[in-house]
Design an enzyme around this catalytic site. Structure first.
Site, PDB file in Angstrom:
ATOM      1  CE  LYS A 209      -8.328 -23.344 -14.424  1.00  0.00           C
ATOM      2  NZ  LYS A 209      -7.377 -23.807 -15.491  1.00  0.00           N
ATOM      3  CE1 TYR A 294      -6.587 -25.834 -10.256  1.00  0.00           C
ATOM      4  CE2 TYR A 294      -5.521 -24.719 -12.085  1.00  0.00           C
ATOM      5  CZ  TYR A 294      -6.379 -25.683 -11.610  1.00  0.00           C
ATOM      6  OH  TYR A 294      -7.041 -26.511 -12.485  1.00  0.00           O
TER       7      TYR A 294
HETATM    8  P1  NAD Z   1      -7.692 -28.976 -24.842  1.00  0.00           P
HETATM    9  O1  NAD Z   1      -7.084 -28.070 -25.846  1.00  0.00           O
HETATM   10  O2  NAD Z   1      -7.016 -30.258 -24.582  1.00  0.00           O
HETATM   11  O3  NAD Z   1      -9.200 -29.289 -25.262  1.00  0.00           O
HETATM   12  C1  NAD Z   1     -10.069 -28.287 -25.699  1.00  0.00           C
HETATM   13  C2  NAD Z   1     -11.174 -28.894 -26.527  1.00  0.00           C
HETATM   14  O4  NAD Z   1     -11.968 -27.845 -27.071  1.00  0.00           O
HETATM   15  C3  NAD Z   1     -10.665 -29.727 -27.707  1.00  0.00           C
HETATM   16  O5  NAD Z   1     -11.329 -30.938 -27.789  1.00  0.00           O
HETATM   17  C4  NAD Z   1     -11.005 -28.877 -28.921  1.00  0.00           C
HETATM   18  O6  NAD Z   1     -11.331 -29.641 -30.038  1.00  0.00           O
HETATM   19  C5  NAD Z   1     -12.218 -28.090 -28.448  1.00  0.00           C
HETATM   20  N1  NAD Z   1     -12.332 -26.837 -29.174  1.00  0.00           N
HETATM   21  C6  NAD Z   1     -13.480 -26.342 -29.695  1.00  0.00           C
HETATM   22  N2  NAD Z   1     -13.254 -25.182 -30.310  1.00  0.00           N
HETATM   23  C7  NAD Z   1     -11.948 -24.920 -30.190  1.00  0.00           C
HETATM   24  C8  NAD Z   1     -11.133 -23.855 -30.641  1.00  0.00           C
HETATM   25  N3  NAD Z   1     -11.633 -22.809 -31.305  1.00  0.00           N
HETATM   26  N4  NAD Z   1      -9.808 -23.916 -30.363  1.00  0.00           N
HETATM   27  C9  NAD Z   1      -9.291 -24.942 -29.676  1.00  0.00           C
HETATM   28  N5  NAD Z   1     -10.031 -25.981 -29.200  1.00  0.00           N
HETATM   29  C10 NAD Z   1     -11.357 -25.971 -29.463  1.00  0.00           C
HETATM   30  O7  NAD Z   1      -7.872 -28.142 -23.508  1.00  0.00           O
HETATM   31  P2  NAD Z   1      -8.060 -28.700 -22.026  1.00  0.00           P
HETATM   32  O8  NAD Z   1      -6.752 -28.758 -21.362  1.00  0.00           O
HETATM   33  O9  NAD Z   1      -8.915 -29.907 -22.025  1.00  0.00           O
HETATM   34  O10 NAD Z   1      -8.846 -27.455 -21.359  1.00  0.00           O
HETATM   35  C11 NAD Z   1     -10.224 -27.232 -21.573  1.00  0.00           C
HETATM   36  C12 NAD Z   1     -10.778 -26.375 -20.424  1.00  0.00           C
HETATM   37  O11 NAD Z   1     -10.590 -27.072 -19.205  1.00  0.00           O
HETATM   38  C13 NAD Z   1     -10.078 -25.034 -20.236  1.00  0.00           C
HETATM   39  O12 NAD Z   1     -11.011 -24.086 -19.826  1.00  0.00           O
HETATM   40  C14 NAD Z   1      -9.071 -25.285 -19.134  1.00  0.00           C
HETATM   41  O13 NAD Z   1      -8.756 -24.130 -18.388  1.00  0.00           O
HETATM   42  C15 NAD Z   1      -9.828 -26.283 -18.293  1.00  0.00           C
HETATM   43  N6  NAD Z   1      -8.937 -27.163 -17.534  1.00  0.00           N
HETATM   44  C16 NAD Z   1      -9.183 -27.368 -16.218  1.00  0.00           C
HETATM   45  C17 NAD Z   1      -8.390 -28.218 -15.490  1.00  0.00           C
HETATM   46  C18 NAD Z   1      -8.715 -28.501 -14.052  1.00  0.00           C
HETATM   47  O14 NAD Z   1      -7.907 -29.097 -13.366  1.00  0.00           O
HETATM   48  N7  NAD Z   1      -9.874 -28.117 -13.574  1.00  0.00           N
HETATM   49  C19 NAD Z   1      -7.295 -28.858 -16.093  1.00  0.00           C
HETATM   50  C20 NAD Z   1      -7.071 -28.639 -17.455  1.00  0.00           C
HETATM   51  C21 NAD Z   1      -7.899 -27.801 -18.165  1.00  0.00           C
END
Ligand code: NAD
Length: 464
Positions: A209, A294
């Site tokens: 999401k 959420y």
């Molecule tokens: P994050 O920034 O920690 O990780 C993102 C990943 O994407 C990184 O490994 C990065 O290298 C990669 N990536 C590839 N291309 C990129 C770009 N152009 N710019 C930045 N990063 C790039 O993010 P996250 O917190 O892991 O979130 C990732 C997804 O998960 C999002 O859609 C977020 O909304 C979702 N999320 C959901 C929950 C949940 O509880 N369901 C919690 C956190 C995040």
């Protein structure tokens, strides 16, 4: 058997005493479970209190002596069916909270194989560890732009070198038969492209999401998965979490009469203006699609109704580098067909609070904290004569990510519709678009009326 006893003790070594890798261990454990079912477990119930060895003293080669006690197996019910749990001898009083059934994981080679795309916070901190609690799902491949990080993580979780992909080689996942699901865990603005390419590679898609940045992107993702005859699910973990499910059942059973009013808040303080969450193209928006979602999605899930109208305010502190492209705060109201009004808010500039409360004619119920990964605390309040009851009826903690992944795996194994399919994500995006429009225009915005309950969800999953 020895191997399984080691599992219970939290360690694993092979018969020579060498530490086993996680993958090797799972392979052996799977084989030994399968062999067990085929062979000696034909008897569904077995009791063995015969001492295996006599008691006395055990002397080590170094000259030490320790007690030697007879090894026995207390009564255990060992059903034939893999999905029925082993039942062990009870020892706690009936006054204590029951422990759950013993886990019934499928053998590793029968579980649904996942490729994780994006090795960021969510993947490393939550999802990879959650596979350890999955019964039907296992991680078999990774996709990342950082080969060093990917190789290290692959070694930690026993993933083959040949199942590691870059964003350039992503489409080659189609040639990996171990991968049945691609789980998209990238910045929001990349979800659409990688979902569509993943479906074209013949894989089912679990997408984080918010589903994408716009309703149009969501529709394109739904169409691509339909065209490829692949399943699409949005990872709304809250809808697979037992405490939220309990609150939904109290509301829908009308235990406290008709629900009239809801409040829901999800706020936190963000940092780093350069992070993708503060860039419009990658995030789609600010607090609203990231954490405000959420409130929106959970209220829709709890009520089973769809809003007919929204009204919103939006604000960003002038000059704050974090909010050059995306908003800091959105506060909004939603009106539902039954007359319920929900008052919701999300913020990127205040200290973390995550909670909701649902107010009905004769009582209120909610979670504080809500929306967190763990530690959710339900609260219920109602009056009885002169007594005001306030209860905290907490369900046993379950890993929300393991629950949602196993639900999707179950849908694939048994060809069922996911509870939170792409249409559920699209509906959230239509409502978020109306919220932004209302904040821009300074007036309420009407939404298409939907009368059917749980209109965009699949069948309610059984709680594991
Ligand atoms: P994050 O920034 O920690 O990780 C993102 C990943 O994407 C990184 O490994 C990065 O290298 C990669 N990536 C590839 N291309 C990129 C770009 N152009 N710019 C930045 N990063 C790039 O993010 P996250 O917190 O892991 O979130 C990732 C997804 O998960 C999002 O859609 C977020 O909304 C979702 N999320 C959901 C929950 C949940 O509880 N369901 C919690 C956190 C995040």
């Amino acid at each position: 058997m020895k191997l399984l006893e080691h599992l219970a003790n939290g360690s694993a070594t092979d018969t020579t005493g060498t530490a086993l890798s996680r993958q090797h261990f799972l392979r052996l454990a799977g084989r030994s479970v399968a062999a067990g079912f085929a062979g000696s477990l034909a008897a569904s119930c077995r009791t063995n209190r015969n001492p295996a060895t006599a008691s006395g003293v055990y002397s080590t080669a170094g000259g030490a002596s320790v007690p030697k006690l007879p090894a026995t197996s207390p009564p255990a019910n060992v059903p034939d069916k893999p999905e029925d749990p082993v039942k062990l001898e009870a020892w706690k009083a009936k006054t204590e909270r029951e422990s759950g059934p013993t886990p019934t994981p499928m053998a590793p080679d029968q579980r649904v194989g996942y490729a994780l795309v994006g090795l960021g916070h969510l993947t490393l901190e939550e999802l990879l560890p959650a596979f350890g609690e999955c019964k039907k799902s296992r991680v078999v491949a990774l996709v990342s732009g950082n080969p060093d990080k990917m190789r290290k993580v692959a070694r930690q979780y026993g993933i083959k070198e040949t199942s590691l992909y870059s964003y350039d080689t992503y489409d080659q996942l189609k040639n990996n038969p171990e991968v049945q699901v691609i789980y998209i865990i990238l910045p929001n603005g990349m979800h659409a492209e990688y979902t569509i390419r993943g479906a074209q590679a013949g894989k089912h898609i679990l997408c984080e999401k918010p589903m994408a940045n716009t309703p149009q992107e969501c529709q394109a993702m739904i169409d691509a998965c339909q065209k490829a005859n692949r399943k699409l699910m949005v990872a709304y973990r809250i809808q697979y979490e037992p405490n939220n499910r309990m609150i939904r059942e109290i509301i829908q059973s009308k235990r406290f009469g008709q629900t009239k009013f809801v409040e829901a808040f999800n706020v936190q303080n963000s940092a780093n203006p350069d992070h993708w969450r503060h860039k419009k193209a990658l995030a789609g928006g600010g607090a609203l699609p990231d954490i405000g979602l959420y409130c929106l999605n959970t209220v829709r899930y709890l009520l089973g109704e769809e809003p007919t109208e929204v009204f919103a305010y939006q604000h960003s502190t002038p000059g704050d580098a974090r909010f050059r492209e995306v908003e800091e705060m959105v506060s909004w109201q939603m009106r539902f067909p039954s007359g319920i009004v929900a008052n919701c808010g999300t913020h990127y500039g205040v200290h973390e609070t995550r909670r909701y409360r649902v107010m009905a004619e004769r009582g209120w119920m909610g979670l504080d904290p809500a929306f967190a990964y763990n530690g959710l605390q339900p609260e219920v309040s109602y009056a009885e004569g002169k007594i005001e009851h306030k209860e905290q009826p907490k369900q046993a903690e379950k890993n929300q990510f393991a629950a949602e992944m196993d639900h999707f795996s179950d849908c694939i194994l048994n060809d069922k519709q996911p509870f939170t399919p792409g249409e559920e994500g699209l509906q959230d995006h239509k409502i978020m678009a109306a919220i932004y429009q209302s904040a821009r225009d300074g007036r309420p915005v009407k939404l298409t009326a939907v009368t059917k309950k749980d209109a965009f969800r699949g069948p309610l999953p059984e709680m594991q």
